[in-house]
Design a protein around this motif. Structure first.
Motif, PDB file in Angstrom:
ATOM      1  N   UNK A 194       0.832  -1.207   0.000  1.00 53.03           N
ATOM      2  CA  UNK A 194       0.000   0.000   0.000  1.00 53.03           C
ATOM      3  C   UNK A 194       0.868   1.259   0.000  1.00 53.03           C
ATOM      4  N   UNK A 195       1.917   1.269   0.807  1.00 54.10           N
ATOM      5  CA  UNK A 195       2.780   2.446   0.936  1.00 54.10           C
ATOM      6  C   UNK A 195       4.039   2.241   0.093  1.00 54.10           C
ATOM      7  N   UNK A 196       4.237   3.142  -0.888  1.00 53.20           N
ATOM      8  CA  UNK A 196       5.410   3.063  -1.752  1.00 53.20           C
ATOM      9  C   UNK A 196       5.985   4.463  -1.964  1.00 53.20           C
ATOM     10  N   UNK A 197       7.294   4.583  -1.771  1.00 46.48           N
ATOM     11  CA  UNK A 197       8.008   5.844  -1.983  1.00 46.48           C
ATOM     12  C   UNK A 197       7.393   6.985  -1.161  1.00 46.48           C
ATOM     13  N   UNK A 198       7.174   6.700   0.113  1.00 45.42           N
ATOM     14  CA  UNK A 198       6.582   7.693   1.010  1.00 45.42           C
ATOM     15  C   UNK A 198       7.294   7.691   2.364  1.00 45.42           C
ATOM     16  N   UNK A 199       7.347   8.875   2.977  1.00 44.47           N
ATOM     17  CA  UNK A 199       7.774   8.970   4.376  1.00 44.47           C
ATOM     18  C   UNK A 199       6.642   8.387   5.221  1.00 44.47           C
ATOM     19  N   UNK A 200       6.995   7.538   6.178  1.00 40.76           N
ATOM     20  CA  UNK A 200       5.990   6.806   6.942  1.00 40.76           C
ATOM     21  C   UNK A 200       5.928   7.294   8.389  1.00 40.76           C
ATOM     22  N   UNK A 201       4.711   7.529   8.850  1.00 42.32           N
ATOM     23  CA  UNK A 201       4.473   7.955  10.227  1.00 42.32           C
ATOM     24  C   UNK A 201       3.640   6.879  10.941  1.00 42.32           C
ATOM     25  N   UNK A 202       4.255   6.101  11.840  1.00 44.96           N
ATOM     26  CA  UNK A 202       3.466   5.109  12.590  1.00 44.96           C
ATOM     27  C   UNK A 202       2.441   5.806  13.480  1.00 44.96           C
ATOM     28  N   UNK A 203       1.271   5.213  13.596  1.00 44.74           N
ATOM     29  CA  UNK A 203       0.198   5.746  14.428  1.00 44.74           C
ATOM     30  C   UNK A 203       0.024   4.817  15.627  1.00 44.74           C
ATOM     31  N   UNK A 204       0.142   5.390  16.829  1.00 48.19           N
ATOM     32  CA  UNK A 204       0.044   4.613  18.070  1.00 48.19           C
ATOM     33  C   UNK A 204      -1.290   4.885  18.759  1.00 48.19           C
ATOM     34  N   UNK A 205      -1.781   3.885  19.476  1.00 45.57           N
ATOM     35  CA  UNK A 205      -2.926   4.140  20.351  1.00 45.57           C
ATOM     36  C   UNK A 205      -2.416   4.590  21.714  1.00 45.57           C
ATOM     37  N   UNK A 206      -3.312   4.865  22.641  1.00 45.13           N
ATOM     38  CA  UNK A 206      -2.891   5.407  23.939  1.00 45.13           C
ATOM     39  C   UNK A 206      -2.081   4.408  24.754  1.00 45.13           C
ATOM     40  N   UNK A 207      -2.112   3.146  24.367  1.00 42.46           N
ATOM     41  CA  UNK A 207      -1.298   2.145  25.046  1.00 42.46           C
ATOM     42  C   UNK A 207       0.023   1.906  24.322  1.00 42.46           C
TER      43      UNK A 207
END
Length: 559
Positions: A194-207
């Motif tokens: 799905x993600x190609x040639x992009x800067x990636x930002x992981x998304x975390x939950x409150x835990x």
């Protein structure tokens, strides 16, 4: 075969149900300091001894001793089973409770979290190998420390880089697709990243579990950003970027709402660690309920272009309708927070925070720029739209003060404005939709005696009949082991399942004594939480003899 529900789904349901509203729909509650009190529905009394704590998301009656979380209350009040109570609370917030067989060995949620963690490691390693991506972040003012703090990564310009990496880790393509990491081709049975040639930002939950990813292109091609689709562990409308970090600073400084990942990161590295961002959608009711757990004060720091101001109006009204304080920042030249702090620095941004517009001030500023207030038509449009917004104000005195300001500003009588306002309120009540509420995650710390009791029940299933005959069903309070406990208790065993399953070195009476001991210790743990709630209240009421007596009684019960 018994049915159970995954602990993560229980968290989600509790997270969107506020215990004060759940109980307040069924009995009368009144504000009493930091808590709410009322007449206990479980025994007859004339003086209220039933207390609900919105902070701890528990209730307790100091008269009869009943207590627990929202699930426990519904079970006791409506005489429902654990599953029926979950379905009741799930219906309140639009979540369907899907039952699964407890014999299923693999925890699908756990696999999804682990897969995302491994994917994040892959993206993080790829970033250091791509000069274009690291140079892009350097020019944007993102240091190596910030990259590490937020786990920023990069996805190669390949169709199957992540697929091959995760397959080597033992994951299946179908699971990758469910988790939103890869896409199945429309033309064939093949898959691609799905993600190609992009800067990636992981998304975390409150835990601090990775639940999804956001990806930004390096150039100007569209779409600029893409996010993970909704999955079993990710819902864009129910999570926020960086809330896992911002919640630690929110009690002191409130929460700063932004529209993008880069806004959050740039604010954070400049000392504003209390910044969050919605995930490619307008601010939602569920996101507000989640944040309300951590703060009652908010700063809306959106882009200052036309679209940003309109989004700020919606966000301000949503916050206000939930009895939250909000202020709005404005930036010159249609800048966004990232651009402003990059050009002017931390001190200037702090000035914008300090000079931000209060709720009504911002609405007045916005509508005054939208309508010509020198014309009757413009004044009428201003009043009509402002009245719609003021329907979100729950405090009657505050409403009247705002209407008074409108009257003086436009030189129109308050009575005329009030008449329009009453008609608007009538229309609102007629069409009002159900509003969701949040609750503390409520899982609490792991209770070792709960684990021991579950293990005892698994090895000695006949004990479930003894426990059901002696104890109420809501033994487990506010913990992730609730579902498994109720599943074991509701199970019907065949004779051959009971034979040879017990601990052969112990007599039946010894097993019963052990079960009693575990249950008493579990209950004492709950009593200690109630005692802590009383101590918190005692800080503001040091001379309250009733509180001192209740604390003494609980100590005696524990001992």
């Amino acid at each position: 075969m018994p049915n159970s529900i995954n602990e993560y789904k229980i968290e989600e349901i509790l997270n969107l149900n506020d215990i004060v509203e759940v109980i307040g729909e069924l009995i009368t509650l009144k504000k009493a300091g930091a808590n709410y009190s009322g007449l206990c529905p479980f025994h007859k009394e004339k003086t209220p001894s039933f207390v609900v704590s919105p902070d701890k998301q528990i209730y307790h009656c100091f008269g009869c001793g009943e207590g627990g979380d929202a699930i426990s209350f519904i079970m006791n009040y409506k005489n429902l089973s654990f599953m029926e109570s979950l379905e009741y609370l799930g219906d309140r917030v639009g979540i369907k409770v899907e039952k699964t067989s407890s014999s299923q060995k693999q925890d699908r949620y756990k696999i999804n979290y682990e897969m995302n963690r491994d994917a994040a490691v892959y993206f993080y390693k790829q970033l250091s190998q791509n000069k274009q991506a690291t140079e892009y972040l350097r020019k944007r003012g993102i240091s190596n420390e910030a990259r590490k703090l937020f786990g920023i990564g990069f996805s190669q310009n390949k169709w199957d880089g992540l697929i091959k990496y995760l397959e080597e880790k033992g994951y299946k393509k179908k699971d990758m697709e469910v988790n939103g990491l890869i896409i199945k081709s429309d033309k064939s049975s093949s898959y691609y990243d799905r993600f190609r040639n992009r800067v990636i930002f992981p998304i975390f939950d409150v835990k601090k579990r990775i639940i999804g990813f956001g990806g930004r292109v390096l150039g100007n091609e569209l779409p600029k950003y893409i996010n993970s689709p909704d999955s079993p562990i990710f819902n864009k409308g129910r999570n926020l970027y960086n809330l896992n970090n911002a919640k630690s600073f929110s009690h002191r400084d409130g929460i700063i709402l932004t529209e993008g990942y880069m806004d959050v990161i740039k604010l954070s590295i400049n000392g504003f660690e209390n910044a969050v961002a919605s995930l490619g959608t307008a601010l939602t009711v569920e996101q507000v309920k989640l944040m309300k757990k951590y703060s009652k004060s908010f700063y809306i720091s959106y882009d200052s272009d036309g679209a940003g101001k309109k989004a700020a109006v919606k966000a301000a009204n949503l916050l206000k309708s939930n009895d939250l304080q909000c202020r709005v920042l404005l930036f010159p030249d249609k800048k966004d927070p990232d651009e402003f702090i990059s050009q002017y620095g931390r001190a200037k941004y702090k000035e914008r925070l300090e000079n931000s517009l209060e709720y009504f001030e911002f609405l007045d500023y916005f509508l005054s720029s939208e309508y010509d207030l020198n014309s009757d038509k413009g004044k009428l449009n201003y009043i009509r739209e402002m009245i719609q917004y003021l329907n979100n104000v729950n405090n009657a005195v505050e409403k009247e003060l705002y209407i008074d300001k409108i009257s003086k500003k436009l030189n129109i009588s308050k009575d005329s404005i009030f008449n329009l306002f009453k008609k608007s309120q009538h229309s609102k009540r007629k069409n009002e939709k159900n509003v969701f509420k949040k609750i503390d995650m409520g899982t609490g710390k792991t209770n070792s005696y709960e684990v021991k009791l579950l293990d005892l029940l698994k090895k000695n299933p006949e004990l479930s009949e003894y426990i059901k005959s002696k104890y109420k069903e809501d033994i487990f309070k506010n913990t992730k082991y609730k579902s498994e406990f109720y599943s074991l208790m509701s199970r019907e065993f065949k004779n051959d399942e009971l034979q040879g399953s017990s601990d052969i070195n112990l007599t039946q009476q010894e097993l019963i004594d052990i079960a009693d001991d575990y249950i008493n210790k579990i209950r004492n743990d709950g009593k200690k939480k109630i005692r802590n709630m009383l101590y918190d209240r005692l800080m503001s009421e040091p001379d309250n003899e009733m509180l001192l007596k209740q604390i003494k009684n609980i100590d005696e019960e524990i001992n």
